[in-house]
Motif scaffolding. Structure first.
Motif, PDB file in Angstrom:
ATOM      1  N   ILE A 113       6.336 -22.277  75.157  1.00 33.54           N
ATOM      2  CA  ILE A 113       6.999 -21.634  74.024  1.00 33.54           C
ATOM      3  C   ILE A 113       6.869 -20.116  74.128  1.00 33.54           C
ATOM      4  CG2 ILE A 113       6.895 -21.276  71.519  1.00 33.54           C
ATOM      5  CD1 ILE A 113       6.156 -24.270  71.311  1.00 33.54           C
ATOM      6  N   LEU A 143      11.240 -22.021  69.743  1.00 32.13           N
ATOM      7  CA  LEU A 143      10.788 -23.266  69.116  1.00 32.13           C
ATOM      8  C   LEU A 143      11.942 -24.234  68.910  1.00 32.13           C
ATOM      9  CD1 LEU A 143       8.227 -21.883  66.533  1.00 32.13           C
ATOM     10  CD2 LEU A 143       7.725 -23.414  68.437  1.00 32.13           C
ATOM     11  N   TYR A 196      12.589 -26.691  71.534  1.00 30.26           N
ATOM     12  CA  TYR A 196      11.639 -27.804  71.617  1.00 30.26           C
ATOM     13  C   TYR A 196      11.718 -28.708  70.389  1.00 30.26           C
ATOM     14  CZ  TYR A 196       9.696 -25.447  75.623  1.00 30.26           C
ATOM     15  OH  TYR A 196       9.545 -24.870  76.861  1.00 30.26           O
TER      16      TYR A 196
END
Length: 145
Positions: free
Chosen positions: A77, A117, A120
């Motif tokens: 990330i 983010l 994901y």
């Protein structure tokens, strides 16, 4: 058929279970190597959050495996957020060329982190402005005596 370790002997190629045995041996070796590794995320922190989610396992190797996976997730990330930040800085400003910042330091913004983010599957919602209190940013009251 070749075994997972690259051994091409006749005995290994005729046995159907050798690939599974090699995988089990590699997994056992990896799990035992976790005992010698100290992850960035402390064991106590991982155990705390595993416990909060209802998972309790006394095996320290499994706790460290979760720590390593978490460390990798956070690293991915952060790397993606860095790429978003670099892309944002490299994007030309359309209004005025003189507004291009001369300082090339990268600053991680919530926008960069949110984009990373989102890749994901984590949707981050944050308020537009952060304030400690409703009076933050206003002039202090004057005292009249």
């Amino acid at each position: 058929m070749m075994s997972g370790s690259g051994n091409s002997s006749g005995a290994a190629s005729t046995a159907g279970g050798d690939g599974r045995h090699d995988d089990d041996a590699a997994l056992t070796e990896f799990l035992s190597s976790l005992m010698d590794y100290t992850p960035t995320i402390p064991d106590e922190l991982v155990e705390h959050y595993l416990g909060r989610s209802g998972f309790n396992c006394p095996d320290l190797r499994l706790t460290r495996l979760v720590a390593v996976a978490t460390q990798k997730f956070i690293s991915d990330i952060a790397s993606d957020a860095l790429q978003h930040s670099k892309a944002r800085v490299a994007a030309p400003i359309k209004d005025n060329k003189s507004k291009q910042p001369k300082d090339k330091r990268l600053v991680l913004t919530m926008e960069d982190l949110s984009k990373a983010l989102r890749e994901y599957g984590v949707n981050l919602k944050h308020p537009e402005y952060f304030a400690d209190s409703p009076l933050t940013g206003t002039d202090p009251p004057t005292r009249e005596e």
